[in-house]
Each structure stands twice: as structure tokens, then as C-alpha cells.
Design a protein around this motif. Structure first.
Motif, short mmCIF file in Angstrom:
data_model
loop_
_atom_site.label_atom_id
_atom_site.label_comp_id
_atom_site.label_asym_id
_atom_site.label_seq_id
_atom_site.Cartn_x
_atom_site.Cartn_y
_atom_site.Cartn_z
N LYS A 26 0.82 -1.21 0.00
CA LYS A 26 0.00 0.00 0.00
C LYS A 26 0.85 1.27 0.00
CE LYS A 26 -0.62 0.34 5.04
NZ LYS A 26 -1.62 0.41 6.14
N SER A 27 2.10 1.14 0.46
CA SER A 27 2.96 2.32 0.56
C SER A 27 4.05 2.38 -0.50
CB SER A 27 3.63 2.36 1.95
OG SER A 27 2.66 2.43 2.97
N TYR A 28 4.11 1.37 -1.39
CA TYR A 28 5.21 1.32 -2.34
C TYR A 28 4.73 0.98 -3.76
CZ TYR A 28 8.28 1.26 1.73
OH TYR A 28 8.92 1.58 2.90
N LEU A 29 5.26 1.74 -4.70
CA LEU A 29 5.04 1.49 -6.13
C LEU A 29 6.43 1.27 -6.72
CD1 LEU A 29 2.86 1.49 -8.39
CD2 LEU A 29 3.33 3.93 -8.69
N ILE A 30 6.72 0.04 -7.11
CA ILE A 30 8.09 -0.35 -7.42
C ILE A 30 8.32 -0.48 -8.92
CG2 ILE A 30 7.61 -2.84 -7.29
CD1 ILE A 30 10.27 -3.19 -5.84
N HIS A 31 9.52 -0.14 -9.37
CA HIS A 31 9.90 -0.29 -10.78
C HIS A 31 10.45 -1.71 -10.95
CE1 HIS A 31 11.56 2.02 -14.51
NE2 HIS A 31 10.95 0.90 -14.82
N LEU A 32 9.74 -2.52 -11.73
CA LEU A 32 10.07 -3.94 -11.84
C LEU A 32 11.43 -4.19 -12.46
CD1 LEU A 32 6.58 -5.28 -12.96
CD2 LEU A 32 7.61 -5.44 -10.69
N LYS A 33 11.92 -3.29 -13.26
CA LYS A 33 13.20 -3.54 -13.95
C LYS A 33 14.37 -3.55 -12.97
CE LYS A 33 15.23 0.86 -15.47
NZ LYS A 33 15.80 1.55 -16.64
N TYR A 34 14.18 -2.98 -11.78
CA TYR A 34 15.27 -2.93 -10.81
C TYR A 34 15.20 -4.08 -9.80
CZ TYR A 34 16.53 1.69 -12.54
OH TYR A 34 16.93 2.73 -13.34
N VAL A 35 14.22 -4.96 -9.91
CA VAL A 35 14.09 -6.07 -8.96
C VAL A 35 15.12 -7.15 -9.29
CG1 VAL A 35 12.61 -7.90 -8.08
CG2 VAL A 35 11.65 -5.64 -8.56
N GLU A 36 15.96 -7.45 -8.32
CA GLU A 36 17.02 -8.45 -8.49
C GLU A 36 16.58 -9.81 -7.94
OE1 GLU A 36 20.92 -9.68 -9.66
OE2 GLU A 36 19.86 -7.81 -10.03
N ILE A 37 15.98 -9.78 -6.74
CA ILE A 37 15.54 -10.99 -6.05
C ILE A 37 14.21 -10.67 -5.37
CG2 ILE A 37 16.11 -12.73 -4.28
CD1 ILE A 37 19.03 -11.77 -4.48
N TYR A 38 13.34 -11.67 -5.26
CA TYR A 38 12.12 -11.43 -4.50
C TYR A 38 11.66 -12.71 -3.81
CZ TYR A 38 9.59 -13.46 -8.53
OH TYR A 38 9.14 -14.29 -9.53
N SER A 39 10.93 -12.52 -2.72
CA SER A 39 10.33 -13.63 -1.97
C SER A 39 8.91 -13.20 -1.62
CB SER A 39 11.13 -13.89 -0.68
OG SER A 39 11.04 -12.77 0.19
N ARG A 40 8.24 -13.98 -0.82
CA ARG A 40 6.87 -13.63 -0.42
C ARG A 40 6.84 -12.38 0.46
NH1 ARG A 40 2.61 -16.85 -1.24
NH2 ARG A 40 2.98 -18.86 -2.23
N GLN A 41 7.96 -12.06 1.08
CA GLN A 41 7.98 -10.94 2.02
C GLN A 41 8.52 -9.65 1.42
OE1 GLN A 41 9.30 -14.11 3.06
NE2 GLN A 41 7.23 -14.50 3.82
#
Length: 238
Positions: free
Chosen positions: A188-203
Motif C-alpha cells: 500500500k505504501s510502495y510502487l516499485i519499478h520492476l526492472k530494478y528487482v534483483e531478487i524477490y520472496s513472499r515478504q
């Protein structure tokens, strides 16, 4: 000028899709021409060269999939978007390099998102930007240089390669304006640019410079879908 074809043997569906496309592009200020076809044979016989073709799959005569295969064999290298009342052909759509697969009844917001993304792919704008206002001054920030937006109360913080900039705004409006441009509201507080995502998990999502952004539990599945689609569109192996 953008050239679009809509091919559907259900006359009402064909007209409704054409009307929706017309409304979206007129609102976007994009010049275009549009033709409607009631079967694949008529589309294949058309003399025009189309930039985007919306194809129903279940049609009399040539099915949408057969029509698409013939188009690809004729060296049609532009955008194909399938429309169908069934989801069962979605994997076959990859065989003809479909840009997207819309399920009837077509959601208008989804249609808008897909159509504008298709237009962007045809006519990429490397200098897309947002204008922020603060203390009666405006600043242009290039989207490609923005890591994410963060909202705290009424203040939006823009985090990017040039540092952090704050301004008053609504993240919901920002989310809507950036739809289809590589940004996703993972929290709800973050709008993220997907091109900069290196790693992700459920959290959380870890950006390529090491910063961690939380992912809300209820947004995780949608986040996965969005980032996989983003990676596929931009040449990633998924």
C-alpha cells in the motif's frame, strides 16, 4: 498512423471491442485507423498492413489460431492479441508469438492496459517521465531512473538514481497513470519499478542496488504475474 484490425465472427463482440479501442486511443490522443472483420479469410485477404490485430480464436472457417499461423508464415511481425471466451488456448498463443490473451467478457481496464502497452512497444519512448511539483516549482523525472515511489501520509517520495525527491500527491493516482509502464504497487505504501528487482520472496523484493521493499501478502501472486510478464516482454528467460 496506427493501423488496427479487429476480427471476430460475433458481430456484437466485434463492434464492442472496436468501440472500446476507439475510446481508449482517442482519450490517449493516438491517431489511428481501424477495420473490422467477421472471419479470418476476410482478414487474410485485406490489402492493408496492420500494426495490431485483435483475433477471436473460435470462429467459423479459419480459426483465430489458424489465421495467426498464416499471418506469421506471411512474415507478419507486428502485434497479435487474442480474444476468447475460453482460456484453454492460452499456451498455443505462445506458438504464434501472441502479445497477449484476453478472456471474454473483456475487462475494459485490462483492454486499456494491454492496448497502451502494445502501442508503447510499437512506438517506444525512451524518455518517458513524470512531472512533480513542489514549492511552486516543477521537476521532470525520467521513469527509467526511478527505483520506486513511497507514500507517507500525503507525501510521495521518489527514490531514484539521482536521489530522493518529495512532493504532495496520491499514490493511487500515480499507480493509475503508470499502469503498463513497468511499475507495480507491491504494498500500500510502495510502487516499485520492476526492472530494478534483483531478487524477490513472499515478504520482500530486493533491488539491484541492495535496497529491500516489502511485498504485501495479498499482492504477492499479482506481483509474481506482473514481474514474469515484464521479464518475458523485456527478453528475460522465465
Amino acid at each position: 498512423m496506427l493501423s488496427i484490425a479487429v476480427c471476430d465472427d460475433e458481430l456484437l463482440d466485434c463492434c464492442n471491442i472496436a468501440k472500446s479501442i476507439t475510446k481508449i486511443l482517442e482519450e490517449a490522443g493516438t491517431p489511428f485507423i481501424l477495420r473490422q472483420f467477421q472471419n479470418g479469410t476476410a482478414l487474410l485477404q485485406a490489402v492493408e498492413s496492420f500494426d495490431i490485430i485483435f483475433l477471436d480464436i473460435l470462429m467459423y472457417g479459419h480459426s483465430g489460431m489458424q489465421t495467426a499461423q498464416i499471418l506469421r508464415n506471411k512474415a507478419f511481425d507486428k502485434i497479435l492479441i487474442f480474444i476468447s471466451a475460453s482460456k484453454e488456448y492460452v499456451f498455443q498463443a505462445y506458438d504464434v508469438e501472441a502479445f497477449h490473451y484476453l478472456v471474454k467478457p473483456v475487462n475494459q481496464d485490462k483492454l486499456k492496459q494491454v492496448l497502451l502497452k502494445a502501442v508503447e512497444k510499437l512506438y517506444p519512448d525512451p524518455e518517458e517521465f513524470v512531472m512533480i511539483s513542489k514549492e511552486r516549482r516543477k521537476k521532470k523525472l525520467l521513469l527509467k531512473d526511478i527505483y520506486y515511489f513511497e507514500i507517507k501520509g500525503r507525501i510521495i517520495s521518489v527514490h531514484g538514481v539521482d536521489g530522493t525527491f518529495d512532493y504532495y500527491g496520491k499514490i493511487s493516482s500515480l499507480e493509475k497513470n503508470l499502469q503498463g509502464r513497468g511499475f507495480f504497487r507491491c504494498h500500500k505504501s510502495y510502487l516499485i519499478h520492476l526492472k530494478y528487482v534483483e531478487i524477490y520472496s513472499r515478504q520482500e523484493a530486493v533491488l539491484d542496488h541492495g535496497e529491500k521493499i516489502p511485498i504485501a501478502k495479498r499482492r504477492y501472486e499479482a506481483f509474481c504475474q506482473e514481474i514474469l510478464a515484464f521479464m518475458k516482454e523485456h527478453g528475460g528467460n522465465v
